[in-house]
Every structure is written in C-alpha cells, then in structure tokens.
Design a protein around this motif. Structure first.
Motif, PDB file in Angstrom:
ATOM      1  N   TYR A 151     -25.825   2.829 -35.073  1.00 47.60           N
ATOM      2  CA  TYR A 151     -26.060   3.185 -36.470  1.00 47.60           C
ATOM      3  C   TYR A 151     -25.217   4.415 -36.790  1.00 47.60           C
ATOM      4  CZ  TYR A 151     -28.894   4.015 -40.695  1.00 47.60           C
ATOM      5  OH  TYR A 151     -29.337   4.198 -41.985  1.00 47.60           O
ATOM      6  N   THR A 171     -21.007   5.241 -38.640  1.00 47.06           N
ATOM      7  CA  THR A 171     -20.234   5.028 -39.876  1.00 47.06           C
ATOM      8  C   THR A 171     -20.372   3.596 -40.399  1.00 47.06           C
ATOM      9  OG1 THR A 171     -18.682   6.700 -39.160  1.00 47.06           O
ATOM     10  CG2 THR A 171     -17.899   5.173 -40.835  1.00 47.06           C
ATOM     11  N   ILE A 172     -20.141   2.629 -39.542  1.00 49.10           N
ATOM     12  CA  ILE A 172     -20.197   1.233 -39.975  1.00 49.10           C
ATOM     13  C   ILE A 172     -21.653   0.744 -40.004  1.00 49.10           C
ATOM     14  CG2 ILE A 172     -19.466  -1.138 -39.436  1.00 49.10           C
ATOM     15  CD1 ILE A 172     -17.169   0.755 -40.371  1.00 49.10           C
ATOM     16  N   LYS A 211     -30.394   3.415 -32.200  1.00 49.40           N
ATOM     17  CA  LYS A 211     -29.626   4.653 -32.244  1.00 49.40           C
ATOM     18  C   LYS A 211     -29.703   5.309 -30.887  1.00 49.40           C
ATOM     19  CE  LYS A 211     -27.660   7.728 -35.037  1.00 49.40           C
ATOM     20  NZ  LYS A 211     -26.721   8.038 -33.968  1.00 49.40           N
ATOM     21  N   ARG A 212     -28.625   5.974 -30.508  1.00 50.91           N
ATOM     22  CA  ARG A 212     -28.580   6.579 -29.178  1.00 50.91           C
ATOM     23  C   ARG A 212     -29.071   8.026 -29.193  1.00 50.91           C
ATOM     24  NH1 ARG A 212     -23.871   7.606 -25.588  1.00 50.91           N
ATOM     25  NH2 ARG A 212     -24.693   7.249 -23.500  1.00 50.91           N
ATOM     26  N   GLY A 216     -13.205  -2.737 -33.145  1.00 49.38           N
ATOM     27  CA  GLY A 216     -12.790  -1.909 -32.017  1.00 49.38           C
ATOM     28  C   GLY A 216     -12.866  -2.641 -30.686  1.00 49.38           C
ATOM     29  N   ARG A 272      -5.381   7.143 -41.539  1.00 45.85           N
ATOM     30  CA  ARG A 272      -6.117   8.411 -41.622  1.00 45.85           C
ATOM     31  C   ARG A 272      -6.350   8.942 -40.190  1.00 45.85           C
ATOM     32  NH1 ARG A 272      -9.045   6.354 -38.275  1.00 45.85           N
ATOM     33  NH2 ARG A 272     -11.073   5.400 -38.584  1.00 45.85           N
ATOM     34  N   ASP A 306     -12.377   9.763 -39.428  1.00 49.20           N
ATOM     35  CA  ASP A 306     -13.353   9.669 -40.512  1.00 49.20           C
ATOM     36  C   ASP A 306     -13.879  11.080 -40.817  1.00 49.20           C
ATOM     37  OD1 ASP A 306     -13.007   6.948 -40.528  1.00 49.20           O
ATOM     38  OD2 ASP A 306     -14.711   6.535 -39.224  1.00 49.20           O
ATOM     39  N   GLN A 338     -11.327   2.831 -44.878  1.00 54.35           N
ATOM     40  CA  GLN A 338     -11.639   2.405 -43.506  1.00 54.35           C
ATOM     41  C   GLN A 338     -13.136   2.331 -43.226  1.00 54.35           C
ATOM     42  OE1 GLN A 338     -10.464   5.412 -44.317  1.00 54.35           O
ATOM     43  NE2 GLN A 338     -11.852   6.910 -43.384  1.00 54.35           N
TER      44      GLN A 338
HETATM   45  P1  NAD Z   1     -19.503   5.639 -34.923  1.00 53.55           P
HETATM   46  O1  NAD Z   1     -19.195   6.483 -33.755  1.00 53.55           O
HETATM   47  O2  NAD Z   1     -19.514   6.245 -36.286  1.00 53.55           O
HETATM   48  O3  NAD Z   1     -20.933   4.950 -34.745  1.00 53.55           O
HETATM   49  C1  NAD Z   1     -21.319   4.366 -33.549  1.00 53.55           C
HETATM   50  C2  NAD Z   1     -22.813   4.579 -33.379  1.00 53.55           C
HETATM   51  O4  NAD Z   1     -23.238   3.937 -32.184  1.00 53.55           O
HETATM   52  C3  NAD Z   1     -23.205   6.032 -33.255  1.00 53.55           C
HETATM   53  O5  NAD Z   1     -24.372   6.241 -34.020  1.00 53.55           O
HETATM   54  C4  NAD Z   1     -23.514   6.210 -31.768  1.00 53.55           C
HETATM   55  O6  NAD Z   1     -24.491   7.198 -31.541  1.00 53.55           O
HETATM   56  C5  NAD Z   1     -24.050   4.848 -31.433  1.00 53.55           C
HETATM   57  N1  NAD Z   1     -23.962   4.487 -30.022  1.00 53.55           N
HETATM   58  C6  NAD Z   1     -23.154   4.966 -29.064  1.00 53.55           C
HETATM   59  N2  NAD Z   1     -23.344   4.315 -27.903  1.00 53.55           N
HETATM   60  C7  NAD Z   1     -24.319   3.411 -28.143  1.00 53.55           C
HETATM   61  C8  NAD Z   1     -24.971   2.451 -27.353  1.00 53.55           C
HETATM   62  N3  NAD Z   1     -24.674   2.304 -26.066  1.00 53.55           N
HETATM   63  N4  NAD Z   1     -25.904   1.666 -27.928  1.00 53.55           N
HETATM   64  C9  NAD Z   1     -26.222   1.799 -29.246  1.00 53.55           C
HETATM   65  N5  NAD Z   1     -25.630   2.713 -30.047  1.00 53.55           N
HETATM   66  C10 NAD Z   1     -24.699   3.501 -29.498  1.00 53.55           C
HETATM   67  O7  NAD Z   1     -18.508   4.407 -34.849  1.00 53.55           O
HETATM   68  P2  NAD Z   1     -17.982   3.530 -36.064  1.00 53.55           P
HETATM   69  O8  NAD Z   1     -16.837   4.233 -36.699  1.00 53.55           O
HETATM   70  O9  NAD Z   1     -19.108   3.101 -36.895  1.00 53.55           O
HETATM   71  O10 NAD Z   1     -17.332   2.305 -35.269  1.00 53.55           O
HETATM   72  C11 NAD Z   1     -18.136   1.249 -34.780  1.00 53.55           C
HETATM   73  C12 NAD Z   1     -17.264   0.042 -34.569  1.00 53.55           C
HETATM   74  O11 NAD Z   1     -16.695  -0.329 -35.840  1.00 53.55           O
HETATM   75  C13 NAD Z   1     -16.082   0.245 -33.622  1.00 53.55           C
HETATM   76  O12 NAD Z   1     -15.794  -0.975 -32.986  1.00 53.55           O
HETATM   77  C14 NAD Z   1     -14.952   0.584 -34.580  1.00 53.55           C
HETATM   78  O13 NAD Z   1     -13.679   0.317 -34.048  1.00 53.55           O
HETATM   79  C15 NAD Z   1     -15.279  -0.335 -35.741  1.00 53.55           C
HETATM   80  N6  NAD Z   1     -14.710   0.067 -37.024  1.00 53.55           N
HETATM   81  C16 NAD Z   1     -14.704   1.388 -37.388  1.00 53.55           C
HETATM   82  C17 NAD Z   1     -14.121   1.739 -38.600  1.00 53.55           C
HETATM   83  C18 NAD Z   1     -14.025   3.173 -39.035  1.00 53.55           C
HETATM   84  O14 NAD Z   1     -13.090   3.536 -39.720  1.00 53.55           O
HETATM   85  N7  NAD Z   1     -14.963   4.035 -38.692  1.00 53.55           N
HETATM   86  C19 NAD Z   1     -13.600   0.760 -39.436  1.00 53.55           C
HETATM   87  C20 NAD Z   1     -13.695  -0.581 -39.063  1.00 53.55           C
HETATM   88  C21 NAD Z   1     -14.241  -0.908 -37.841  1.00 53.55           C
END
Ligand code: NAD
Length: 338
Positions: A9, A11-12, A33-34, A110, A168, A171, A302
């Motif tokens: 939980y 950014t995405i 959430k971790r 990712g 960019r 984030d 993004q």
């Molecule tokens: P993020 O770091 O913002 O969020 C990830 C969340 O997962 C965090 O809340 C983290 O605490 C939690 N987490 C970590 N390890 C965990 C685990 N083992 N089990 C459950 N939760 C866990 O990451 P994000 O930017 O949201 O990216 C998530 C995915 O989306 C990635 O694959 C990324 O490449 C992809 N993505 C990101 C963007 C971007 O711009 N941020 C855009 C498109 C796709």
C-alpha cells in the motif's frame, strides 16, 4: 461484488485501493502494509482493514495505534483477486502465496514479464487476460506508450517507433532519489529496457527507446517519432484520432499548459485526487507529420496512469465485462476525461 485485496500500500497501492472502492462491482477487503507509517495511518482513516505484510513487525502497528485485521495470508485467502503493488521484485516472491490460496493476482510493471502469463494494457489486449490467473499491468511508461501507439498501429501500421523518455528522478515521497542537479543517461546503453517492455504488449512492433533521468518528481516526458507504414491524409487526421482516445488528453494550444508543472496545477484545480492525471497528456502543437514520419511530445503521470489499468485488469481476470464496457465504467467512476 469482486473482493479485492491490495498487497503493498504505497504510491500505486493506495491509488488502486481508492479506485477499486469507486467501482460499483468491487469492494476493497483490505490492504497489507509492511510498516506502520503515515500511509498505514491513512489507510485506517480511509476505513480499509489493514493486514500485516510481515508478521514479525505486527507489534509495531499496535504501538502506532493501528488495529490489524490479521496477516497478509488471511487477506489473500479472503480476496477474489489480489493486486500486488509491492516494490519491484517483491511481487515475484509473493506469487507462491497467491498460488497457495488459488487466488488470482495482478502484478505491477516493476516485475519481470515472466511473473505472469500476460502483460496487460486495457486498450490493447484486455481479452488476453480473460483466461489468465496472473496478469502484469505494465509500467507507467509502457502504459503511456501503448495507449499512444495503439491507434497508429491499428490505422496506419508502424514501420518503426523511436522514443526518448525523459524520466522523473523519483516520486515526491522518494526523498533519497535523484539526480538533484544533473541530467543523467539512464540507462546509458541503448535501447533502454522500455522498448522490449512495449513489445510485451505489441510483440511485432519495431521500437527503439532511449532513457534519461532529470531532477523533477512531477511527470515523465516522452518525445516520440513514429514512421508509419501508410501515410495519413494530414496532421489533422492524427490529431482527431488521438482526441478520440478515451485515455489520451490532447492539450490545445490556447490552454497555456506548457509543461508538467502547469499540467499538475491544472489537475489540482480540477479537483483531481492527489493531483492525479490518469490520461496521457499530448501537446497538440507538437503533433507533426513529415510524410510518413510522425513526431509528438507527451507527458505521463507516473503515479497514476496505471491505476485505471489495474481496475480493468481486475475485471478482465473475472471475465464479467468486455474491455470497452470495463474501460467505460472505470472512466465514468473515476472521472477520466476532463
Ligand atoms: P512504493 O514503495 O511506493 O510502495 C510499495 C509498498 O509496498 C510500500 O508501502 C511498502 O512498505 C510495501 N511493501 C514493501 N515490501 C512489502 C512486502 N514484502 N509485502 C507487502 N508490502 C510491502 O512502490 P510503488 O511506487 O507503489 O511501486 C509498486 C510497484 O508499482 C512496482 O512494481 C513499481 O515498479 C510499479 N510502478 C510504480 C510506479 C511509480 O511511478 N511509482 C509507476 C508504475 C508502476
């Protein structure tokens, strides 16, 4: 009702949870959430049951005043579909958990394409996800390029696409990323990984991509050159085709939107949640035709362009609506298209 669990939980994940909650045929059964940070507190305030992704850290949630609904194992068992939005690479580690509970899952861009049976873009290959249990929603850049290339591919054929991605640096919440004061080839090797990723959506497309990173958190910017197989009548025809795409926002010259900063300001003025822009943003003035060569610039938010794609991918997996029906419902409920 499709019961959706969100594992990861950030950014995405937080955006996908809110988008799922806005759907009449879905409900959020919880988010995993971790760490018990401000985003976890926000999840409880939003009314989402919070599950611990990591049992060893469950006590930290209690210390932060967050009541846990259980462990991620329980969330997966109770969900019809899990959206895995954990950091890159963690999704693949989680796949055995979803297999264990026989729960279909979505992964994010990712992850390697091999994490799932299908790489997904709602505009291009919705139907391919219908028989799958595991689907990867492609990255923000690949989503943006797929949406842009789809109408060109279908109507004119594409001989060759060349794209430079001005990315960019990070984030807004990624305080440790950069560059701070530089423009960095990233990756230095050519083509960048983005071209092969677009080919997971368009397997026969000839595309080369070049990537670099710059000091902004706002949006990515793509410069696109597409050599079409068949020449359009004129540039107006291309502009009208792009205008008619539901997830492409064409920016007219008179709007005075001259960059990612004004785009974000526009989105905030329009009351978009978190200032999100789910659509590709194409500058009409940049659409230029030289024979069969098309040039254009677009900006991609993004943090949010993949969100409607996740909603559609959930429906594609469950198979109860067609692609156009799902896209239209998602667009309507989120307010896509200004
Ligand atoms: P993020 O770091 O913002 O969020 C990830 C969340 O997962 C965090 O809340 C983290 O605490 C939690 N987490 C970590 N390890 C965990 C685990 N083992 N089990 C459950 N939760 C866990 O990451 P994000 O930017 O949201 O990216 C998530 C995915 O989306 C990635 O694959 C990324 O490449 C992809 N993505 C990101 C963007 C971007 O711009 N941020 C855009 C498109 C796709």
């Amino acid at each position: 009702m499709i019961r959706v669990g969100v594992n990861g939980y950030g950014t995405i994940g937080k955006r996908v949870a809110d988008a799922v909650r806005a759907q009449p045929d879905m409900e959020v059964c919880g988010v995993a959430k971790r760490s018990p940070n401000y985003v976890a507190v926000g999840a409880t305030e939003a009314g989402y049951p919070v599950y611990a992704a990591d049992d060893d850290r469950a006590h930290e949630f209690a210390a932060a005043g967050i009541d846990l609904a259980g462990s991620v194992d329980k969330l997966v068992a109770e969900s019809d579909v899990v959206v895995d939005a954990t950091p890159s690479g963690v999704g693949a580690e989680n796949r055995p958990l979803y297999e264990h509970h026989d729960t279909p899952a979505l992964f994010q861009g990712g992850e390697d394409a091999t994490v799932a049976e299908v790489s997904f873009n709602a505009r291009v290959n919705y139907d391919e996800a219908e028989d799958a249990d595991y689907v990867r929603v492609v990255s923000c850049n690949t989503t943006g390029l797929s949406r842009f290339l789809a109408p060109l591919y279908e109507n004119y054929g594409i001989e060759k696409a060349r794209v430079t991605l001005v990315r960019r640096g990070g984030d807004p919440d990624q305080t440790g990323r950069g560059p701070i004061n530089d423009a960095v080839p990233d990756p230095i090797s050519i083509p960048s990984h983005h071209g092969p990723d677009v080919q997971t959506i368009f397997p026969k497309l000839d595309i080369d991509t070049i990537g670099l990173k710059v000091p902004t958190t706002m949006m990515h910017l793509h410069t696109v050159n597409v050599t079409l197989e068949n020449e359009p009548d004129d540039v107006t025809e291309i502009r009208d085709r792009l205008r008619s795409e539901d997830r492409i926002l064409t920016i007219p010259d008179y709007a005075g939107i001259d960059g990612a900063g004004t785009l974000k300001d526009f989105a905030l003025d329009a009351g978009r949640p978190r200032g999100d822009i789910w659509e590709n943003c194409v500058w009409e003035e940049s659409i230029t035709l030289r024979g069969r060569d098309l040039y254009c610039m677009q900006a991609i938010h993004q943090e949010s362009d993949v969100v409607p794609e996740n909603v559609d991918a959930i429906r594609a997996l469950s198979g109860h609506l067609t692609g156009p029906e799902s896209r239209s419902l998602t667009n309507e409920t989120l307010g896509i298209g200004f």
